[in-house]
Design a protein around this motif. Structure first.
Motif, PDB file in Angstrom:
ATOM      1  N   LEU A   1      -5.201 -12.782  16.752  1.00 15.45           N
ATOM      2  CA  LEU A   1      -4.557 -14.095  16.813  1.00 15.45           C
ATOM      3  C   LEU A   1      -3.325 -14.212  15.932  1.00 15.45           C
ATOM      4  O   LEU A   1      -2.415 -14.987  16.233  1.00 15.45           O
ATOM      5  CB  LEU A   1      -5.567 -15.178  16.415  1.00 15.45           C
ATOM      6  N   HIS A   2      -3.285 -13.468  14.824  1.00 16.11           N
ATOM      7  CA  HIS A   2      -2.159 -13.536  13.881  1.00 16.11           C
ATOM      8  C   HIS A   2      -1.766 -12.122  13.448  1.00 16.11           C
ATOM      9  O   HIS A   2      -1.818 -11.798  12.259  1.00 16.11           O
ATOM     10  CB  HIS A   2      -2.543 -14.380  12.652  1.00 16.11           C
ATOM     11  N   PRO A   3      -1.355 -11.279  14.373  1.00 19.70           N
ATOM     12  CA  PRO A   3      -1.110  -9.867  14.036  1.00 19.70           C
ATOM     13  C   PRO A   3       0.027  -9.655  13.044  1.00 19.70           C
ATOM     14  O   PRO A   3       0.077  -8.614  12.380  1.00 19.70           O
ATOM     15  CB  PRO A   3      -0.793  -9.236  15.401  1.00 19.70           C
ATOM     16  N   ALA A   4       0.941 -10.604  12.925  1.00 15.61           N
ATOM     17  CA  ALA A   4       2.076 -10.438  12.015  1.00 15.61           C
ATOM     18  C   ALA A   4       1.774 -10.923  10.609  1.00 15.61           C
ATOM     19  O   ALA A   4       2.605 -10.759   9.706  1.00 15.61           O
ATOM     20  CB  ALA A   4       3.298 -11.181  12.559  1.00 15.61           C
ATOM     21  N   LEU A   5       0.605 -11.514  10.387  1.00 14.56           N
ATOM     22  CA  LEU A   5       0.238 -12.013   9.064  1.00 14.56           C
ATOM     23  C   LEU A   5      -0.385 -10.874   8.256  1.00 14.56           C
ATOM     24  O   LEU A   5      -1.454 -10.374   8.619  1.00 14.56           O
ATOM     25  CB  LEU A   5      -0.753 -13.172   9.206  1.00 14.56           C
ATOM     26  N   PRO A   6       0.245 -10.432   7.170  1.00 15.61           N
ATOM     27  CA  PRO A   6      -0.276  -9.296   6.405  1.00 15.61           C
ATOM     28  C   PRO A   6      -1.659  -9.587   5.816  1.00 15.61           C
ATOM     29  O   PRO A   6      -1.929 -10.694   5.350  1.00 15.61           O
ATOM     30  CB  PRO A   6       0.762  -9.095   5.300  1.00 15.61           C
ATOM     31  N   VAL A   7      -2.506  -8.589   5.828  1.00 16.48           N
ATOM     32  CA  VAL A   7      -3.880  -8.702   5.341  1.00 16.48           C
ATOM     33  C   VAL A   7      -4.130  -7.617   4.299  1.00 16.48           C
ATOM     34  O   VAL A   7      -3.702  -6.470   4.470  1.00 16.48           O
ATOM     35  CB  VAL A   7      -4.891  -8.544   6.498  1.00 16.48           C
ATOM     36  N   THR A   8      -4.816  -7.997   3.224  1.00 14.53           N
ATOM     37  CA  THR A   8      -5.300  -7.020   2.258  1.00 14.53           C
ATOM     38  C   THR A   8      -6.817  -7.059   2.262  1.00 14.53           C
ATOM     39  O   THR A   8      -7.413  -8.125   2.083  1.00 14.53           O
ATOM     40  CB  THR A   8      -4.791  -7.317   0.837  1.00 14.53           C
ATOM     41  N   VAL A   9      -7.429  -5.925   2.504  1.00 20.26           N
ATOM     42  CA  VAL A   9      -8.885  -5.823   2.466  1.00 20.26           C
ATOM     43  C   VAL A   9      -9.294  -5.451   1.048  1.00 20.26           C
ATOM     44  O   VAL A   9      -8.892  -4.399   0.533  1.00 20.26           O
ATOM     45  CB  VAL A   9      -9.405  -4.772   3.457  1.00 20.26           C
ATOM     46  N   GLY A  10     -10.061  -6.317   0.405  1.00 14.84           N
ATOM     47  CA  GLY A  10     -10.505  -6.077  -0.957  1.00 14.84           C
ATOM     48  C   GLY A  10     -11.979  -5.738  -0.995  1.00 14.84           C
ATOM     49  O   GLY A  10     -12.797  -6.430  -0.391  1.00 14.84           O
TER      50      GLY A  10
ATOM     51  N   HIS B   1      -6.297  -2.967  11.576  1.00 15.00           N
ATOM     52  CA  HIS B   1      -5.356  -4.090  11.675  1.00 15.00           C
ATOM     53  C   HIS B   1      -3.930  -3.550  11.662  1.00 15.00           C
ATOM     54  O   HIS B   1      -3.630  -2.583  10.961  1.00 15.00           O
ATOM     55  CB  HIS B   1      -5.583  -5.041  10.492  1.00 15.00           C
ATOM     56  N   PRO B   2      -3.012  -4.154  12.431  1.00 15.04           N
ATOM     57  CA  PRO B   2      -1.650  -3.612  12.512  1.00 15.04           C
ATOM     58  C   PRO B   2      -0.842  -3.735  11.232  1.00 15.04           C
ATOM     59  O   PRO B   2       0.162  -3.016  11.069  1.00 15.04           O
ATOM     60  CB  PRO B   2      -1.006  -4.423  13.643  1.00 15.04           C
ATOM     61  N   ASP B   3      -1.222  -4.636  10.314  1.00 16.95           N
ATOM     62  CA  ASP B   3      -0.451  -4.809   9.077  1.00 16.95           C
ATOM     63  C   ASP B   3      -1.411  -5.110   7.933  1.00 16.95           C
ATOM     64  O   ASP B   3      -1.410  -6.205   7.371  1.00 16.95           O
ATOM     65  CB  ASP B   3       0.571  -5.929   9.237  1.00 16.95           C
ATOM     66  N   ALA B   4      -2.239  -4.137   7.604  1.00 13.86           N
ATOM     67  CA  ALA B   4      -3.230  -4.340   6.548  1.00 13.86           C
ATOM     68  C   ALA B   4      -3.216  -3.183   5.575  1.00 13.86           C
ATOM     69  O   ALA B   4      -2.846  -2.056   5.912  1.00 13.86           O
ATOM     70  CB  ALA B   4      -4.629  -4.491   7.141  1.00 13.86           C
ATOM     71  N   SER B   5      -3.624  -3.491   4.351  1.00 15.82           N
ATOM     72  CA  SER B   5      -3.743  -2.483   3.308  1.00 15.82           C
ATOM     73  C   SER B   5      -5.063  -2.699   2.581  1.00 15.82           C
ATOM     74  O   SER B   5      -5.721  -3.722   2.754  1.00 15.82           O
ATOM     75  CB  SER B   5      -2.568  -2.585   2.330  1.00 15.82           C
ATOM     76  N   ALA B   6      -5.443  -1.731   1.765  1.00 19.91           N
ATOM     77  CA  ALA B   6      -6.687  -1.816   1.009  1.00 19.91           C
ATOM     78  C   ALA B   6      -6.370  -1.916  -0.473  1.00 19.91           C
ATOM     79  O   ALA B   6      -5.353  -1.399  -0.954  1.00 19.91           O
ATOM     80  CB  ALA B   6      -7.554  -0.592   1.276  1.00 19.91           C
ATOM     81  N   ALA B   7      -7.260  -2.609  -1.202  1.00 27.32           N
ATOM     82  CA  ALA B   7      -7.053  -2.790  -2.631  1.00 27.32           C
ATOM     83  C   ALA B   7      -8.387  -3.114  -3.286  1.00 27.32           C
ATOM     84  O   ALA B   7      -9.406  -3.293  -2.605  1.00 27.32           O
ATOM     85  CB  ALA B   7      -6.044  -3.916  -2.891  1.00 27.32           C
ATOM     86  N   SER B   8      -8.371  -3.207  -4.611  1.00 29.05           N
ATOM     87  CA  SER B   8      -9.542  -3.717  -5.310  1.00 29.05           C
ATOM     88  C   SER B   8      -9.683  -5.205  -5.003  1.00 29.05           C
ATOM     89  O   SER B   8      -8.742  -5.855  -4.517  1.00 29.05           O
ATOM     90  CB  SER B   8      -9.388  -3.530  -6.817  1.00 29.05           C
ATOM     91  N   ILE B   9     -10.836  -5.768  -5.280  1.00 30.08           N
ATOM     92  CA  ILE B   9     -11.034  -7.198  -5.042  1.00 30.08           C
ATOM     93  C   ILE B   9     -10.039  -8.011  -5.859  1.00 30.08           C
ATOM     94  O   ILE B   9      -9.420  -8.964  -5.347  1.00 30.08           O
ATOM     95  CB  ILE B   9     -12.488  -7.601  -5.362  1.00 30.08           C
TER      96      ILE B   9
END
Length: 313
Positions: free
Chosen positions: A148-157, A171-179
């Motif tokens: 629904l919002h593919p251009a909204l950047p996401v960080t998975v914590g 996800h097309p624009d996601a990264s991983a990080a600590s919480i």
């Protein structure tokens, strides 16, 4: 004898079109806020390792259904739990059973839909969001945001960096990080865990942040100061007025008058966020009306596509 349509997990998942589910869940939330839904508070039988909940509901225009769902902690995996069960859909005019659906994808997607609607209503200008968790619910949330919002950047914590990277890759624009890194860098935070203690402190949240908490079936997912400082929203009045498992652990000593129903924001009867610098909090407990909404979408799709197995009951 009735002909009942039975759908397995993959068939049920296939019928959960993101846009249609979002629209149906929005309609259910509005109906809840207007007092139009017939549904008793959720009840549960508690076993040593988990619980079995029952959630019947009738939503005008959407249908009549009941969910039986088990919520059990994952052995050896703190903060993770499984939700398994069935959703039975009935004809609201004569009571005939119409369909049996897998509850796990329905629960995951309708919950993600309500959280996404809280983002749209309370933080529409969010530039970066964090999804905390890597389990079924976090995966459903990332998938819905991607659709629904593919251009909204996401960080998975998450605590497990490998699992966080694997989920971010979907996800097309996601990264991983600590919480901590994920929360501190986000305008909106989706908490999707099975935690029994708060996942992060209030101090990690930035000015004007929005928090959506859909976990906490076994305890507090949110820090007490988040509840104290936040403008609170929920699906139904019982989130604060009813005891767990129907109500939220975090809202048990909160004045119900502090809690605004999200459906009232969605249909314009409440302004939602009134202070751009303030904290908004959507605390989800789940509700049978949302299961009715998602089940109605799946059933309509299955009939149109000829999907499922018809059995006599």
């Amino acid at each position: 004898m009735s002909r009942v349509l039975v759908l397995d997990k993959e068939q049920t998942r296939g019928g959960l079109d993101p846009g249609r589910v979002l629209d149906a869940v929005a309609a259910a939330l509005v109906a809840l806020s207007r007092g139009e839904v017939s549904a008793p508070p959720r009840i549960a039988a508690v076993a040593p390792a988990g619980l079995l909940g029952a959630m019947p509901a009738y939503v005008p225009g959407l249908g009549l259904a009941a969910k039986l769902v088990s919520v059990f902690a994952t052995p050896g995996a703190s903060g993770r739990s499984s939700h398994r069960g069935l959703v039975a859909l009935f004809d609201h005019t004569d009571g005939r059973p119409l369909a049996l659906l897998d509850a796990e994808p329905i629960t995951a997607v309708r919950t993600a839909a309500s959280a996404t609607l809280s983002l749209r209503a309370l933080a529409p200008d969010a530039r970066r969001v964090a999804v905390i968790g890597t389990g079924v619910q976090a995966s459903a949330q990332v998938a819905l945001l991607a659709a629904l919002h593919p251009a909204l950047p996401v960080t998975v914590g998450a605590r497990d960096g490998g699992r966080a990277r694997a989920l971010a890759a979907t996800h097309p624009d996601a990264s991983a990080a600590s919480i901590e890194q994920a929360v501190r860098g986000a305008n909106a935070v989706f908490c999707c865990t099975g935690a029994t203690t708060p996942v992060f402190p209030r101090g990690w949240l930035g000015e004007g942040a929005h928090v959506s908490s859909v976990g906490g079936s076994h305890g507090h997912e949110l820090d007490r100061d988040v509840i104290i400082d936040g403008t609170l929203f929920a699906e139904w009045p019982g989130a604060a007025a009813a005891a767990p498992p129907a109500g939220a652990y975090e809202l048990q000593d909160v004045d119900p008058q502090r809690v605004t129903l999200l459906g009232a924001v969605l249909d314009g009867r409440h302004p939602g966020r009134v202070d751009r610098g303030g904290l908004t909090v959507f605390k989800s407990t789940g509700h049978g009306a949302l299961d009715v909404a998602a089940a109605s979408v799946v059933h309509a799709w299955a009939r149109d596509q000829g999907v499922g197995t018809a059995v006599d009951l």
